[in-house]
Write an enzyme that holds these catalytic residues in place. Structure first.
Site, short mmCIF file in Angstrom:
data_model
loop_
_atom_site.label_atom_id
_atom_site.label_comp_id
_atom_site.label_asym_id
_atom_site.label_seq_id
_atom_site.Cartn_x
_atom_site.Cartn_y
_atom_site.Cartn_z
N SER A 13 0.05 -14.32 4.06
CA SER A 13 1.42 -14.81 3.95
C SER A 13 2.38 -14.03 4.86
CB SER A 13 1.90 -14.69 2.50
OG SER A 13 1.63 -13.40 2.02
N ASP A 114 -9.66 -10.46 0.74
CA ASP A 114 -8.90 -10.04 -0.44
C ASP A 114 -8.62 -11.33 -1.23
OD1 ASP A 114 -7.39 -8.75 -2.29
OD2 ASP A 114 -5.68 -8.34 -0.99
N TYR A 124 -1.09 -15.95 -9.87
CA TYR A 124 0.12 -16.33 -9.14
C TYR A 124 -0.16 -17.31 -8.00
CZ TYR A 124 -0.68 -11.50 -7.26
OH TYR A 124 -1.21 -10.33 -6.80
N THR A 145 -12.21 -7.23 -1.70
CA THR A 145 -11.30 -6.25 -2.32
C THR A 145 -10.48 -6.87 -3.48
OG1 THR A 145 -9.53 -6.77 -0.76
CG2 THR A 145 -11.02 -4.99 -0.12
N GLN A 148 -8.90 -5.74 -10.65
CA GLN A 148 -9.73 -5.92 -11.86
C GLN A 148 -9.71 -7.37 -12.34
OE1 GLN A 148 -8.92 -3.14 -15.01
NE2 GLN A 148 -10.00 -4.36 -16.54
N SER A 183 -9.85 -2.71 -6.06
CA SER A 183 -8.72 -1.90 -5.58
C SER A 183 -7.98 -1.19 -6.71
CB SER A 183 -7.74 -2.78 -4.80
OG SER A 183 -7.32 -3.87 -5.61
N VAL A 211 1.97 5.29 -11.04
CA VAL A 211 3.43 5.34 -10.90
C VAL A 211 4.00 4.26 -11.82
CG1 VAL A 211 5.34 5.07 -9.26
CG2 VAL A 211 3.22 6.16 -8.52
N ASP A 220 -2.39 -5.92 -0.43
CA ASP A 220 -2.54 -6.32 0.98
C ASP A 220 -2.65 -5.09 1.88
OD1 ASP A 220 -2.12 -8.85 -0.08
OD2 ASP A 220 0.03 -8.76 0.27
N1 ADP Z 1 1.86 1.57 -10.03
C1 ADP Z 1 1.03 2.16 -9.16
N2 ADP Z 1 0.79 3.48 -9.25
C2 ADP Z 1 -0.03 4.10 -8.39
N3 ADP Z 1 -0.68 3.47 -7.39
C3 ADP Z 1 -0.48 2.16 -7.24
C4 ADP Z 1 0.39 1.43 -8.12
N4 ADP Z 1 0.36 0.13 -7.75
C5 ADP Z 1 -0.46 0.05 -6.70
N5 ADP Z 1 -0.98 1.25 -6.37
C6 ADP Z 1 -1.88 1.54 -5.26
O1 ADP Z 1 -2.15 0.34 -4.60
C7 ADP Z 1 -3.54 0.01 -4.59
C8 ADP Z 1 -3.69 -1.47 -4.76
O2 ADP Z 1 -3.44 -1.81 -6.09
P1 ADP Z 1 -2.85 -3.17 -6.58
O3 ADP Z 1 -1.53 -3.35 -5.97
O4 ADP Z 1 -2.90 -3.17 -8.07
O5 ADP Z 1 -3.83 -4.21 -5.97
P2 ADP Z 1 -3.65 -5.78 -6.09
O6 ADP Z 1 -2.38 -6.16 -5.42
O7 ADP Z 1 -4.86 -6.29 -5.42
O8 ADP Z 1 -3.55 -6.03 -7.55
C9 ADP Z 1 -4.14 0.87 -5.71
O9 ADP Z 1 -5.47 1.23 -5.41
C10 ADP Z 1 -3.22 2.08 -5.71
O10 ADP Z 1 -3.64 3.00 -4.71
C1 PMP Z 2 3.87 -14.32 -0.80
C2 PMP Z 2 2.94 -13.29 -1.37
N1 PMP Z 2 1.95 -12.79 -0.61
C3 PMP Z 2 1.09 -11.88 -1.08
C4 PMP Z 2 1.18 -11.39 -2.37
C5 PMP Z 2 0.16 -10.38 -2.83
O1 PMP Z 2 0.71 -9.15 -3.09
P1 PMP Z 2 -0.19 -7.91 -3.53
O2 PMP Z 2 -0.55 -7.19 -2.28
O3 PMP Z 2 0.68 -7.12 -4.43
O4 PMP Z 2 -1.42 -8.45 -4.20
C6 PMP Z 2 2.20 -11.86 -3.19
C7 PMP Z 2 2.32 -11.33 -4.59
N2 PMP Z 2 2.77 -12.22 -5.52
C8 PMP Z 2 3.10 -12.83 -2.68
O5 PMP Z 2 4.11 -13.30 -3.41
#
Ligand code: ADP
Ligand code: PMP
Length: 298
Positions: A13, A114, A124, A145, A148, A183, A211, A220
């Site tokens: 995107s 991903d 989403y 990647t 969970q 991830s 965090v 991403d």
């Molecule tokens: N709230 C957070 N606290 C700490 N690290 C974070 C947090 N959110 C994302 N990360 C970091 O970003 C990486 C990607 O996680 P996440 O954003 O949950 O992946 P996705 O977008 O695929 O769900 C994690 O491995 C971590 O290193």
């Molecule tokens: C336009 C768009 N692209 C990509 C993502 C994926 O984001 P993330 O890296 O946090 O999985 C989102 C999250 N909703 C999104 O809105």
């Protein structure tokens, strides 16, 4: 003939404001020395956690046309293919076609997928996307990647502990994926976020302090950094996880601290926690390893 320098086609995107998709991946990849050709699956004003989302989605014919232009000009030689946020099952089927096409030009092409679908139990993108990933796209991936939630829905299995995580990882390897990287998982309770990576032989976990806010674009960024460090380290899975996670930790913590200066308490709105990528260019280029990965013995 394959080009020697790493050259990526990234289909993700685009947002006008902020950092998700190609906006989150391109700058770090360029800083790390990769040529990046990007196709934008959507052009939205912002990512979808904002209140108002305006913009449009790339049509399949338009995607075809862009690929055709690359092919006609003989510039469709890539070392890597990276895909993220896609909104329609049709466009995802197109992506499966594109991989085959790129592989016919470079049989050694590495596909990093991903499977962006959702997080924390919520989709989403439309539900119909999932079976296309599961049955058509995931089996073509060299590196996958998911977070969970995405790993669970792709396999139909639940992850309540590390034993479950290993079963899920094996189920994804069984689909043909060489390197499976989850991830983020909640296996570390409410203080730690745990990432897990497996190449079928070795498996590593890496735990980072959680965090206290949700970020967007981190998945991403994770996929892009993983691709870059996996290439640069000659597929050293442990070091790749350490470089990737250390960079992300620095960026999310810096982003959080700066947002808390402006808003000391309460929920942080999306516009205050856009990832501070440019400000952390030096960290992206040369991340100091602050977190170590540990091998999980099977
Ligand atoms: N709230 C957070 N606290 C700490 N690290 C974070 C947090 N959110 C994302 N990360 C970091 O970003 C990486 C990607 O996680 P996440 O954003 O949950 O992946 P996705 O977008 O695929 O769900 C994690 O491995 C971590 O290193
Ligand atoms: C336009 C768009 N692209 C990509 C993502 C994926 O984001 P993330 O890296 O946090 O999985 C989102 C999250 N909703 C999104 O809105």
């Amino acid at each position: 003939m394959c080009t020697c320098n790493p050259r990526i086609l990234s289909i993700q995107s685009h947002v006008v404001h902020g950092y998700v998709g190609n906006k989150s991946a391109t700058f770090p990849l360029q800083v790390l020395g990769f040529e990046v050709d990007s196709i934008n699956t959507v052009q939205f004003s912002t990512h979808t956690a904002y209140k108002h989302i305006k913009g449009n989605v790339l049509k399949n014919e338009e995607l075809d046309e862009l690929i055709e232009g690359l092919t006609l000009n003989d510039v469709d030689h890539y070392t890597h293919f990276l895909t993220g946020y896609s909104r329609s099952p049709d466009s995802l089927m197109k992506i499966a076609e594109i991989i085959q096409k790129l592989r016919s030009k470079n049989p050694n092409l590495i596909y990093v997928c991903d499977p962006v679908m959702g997080d924390n139990g919520k989709m989403y993108v439309p539900d119909e996307i999932m079976p296309v990933y599961r049955d058509q796209v995931v089996p073509l991936a060299d590196v996958l990647t998911p977070n969970q939630f995405e790993a669970e829905i792709l396999t139909g299995l639940k992850m309540n502990n590390f034993e479950d995580a290993l079963k899920i990882i094996d189920a994804l390897h069984d689909k043909g994926v060489k390197t499976v990287v989850i991830s983020s998982t909640d296996l570390g309770g409410d203080k730690l976020m745990v990432g897990i990576a497996s190449n079928g032989g070795s498996c590593y976990k890496i735990q980072v302090p959680l965090v206290d806010t949700n970020f967007t674009g981190t998945g991403d960024l994770f996929a892009a950094l993983f691709l870059a460090w996996f290439h640069k380290t000659g597929s050293d899975l442990k070091l790749t996880m350490e470089k990737t996670m250390s960079t992300l930790q620095h960026i999310v913590q810096d982003t959080y601290v700066k947002a808390r200066v402006v808003q000391p308490e309460g929920k942080i709105p999306p516009k205050m926690k856009e990832l501070r990528l440019i400000q952390n260019k030096g960290v992206i280029e040369d991340p100091q390893i602050t977190i170590m990965a540990e091998e999980i013995k099977k």
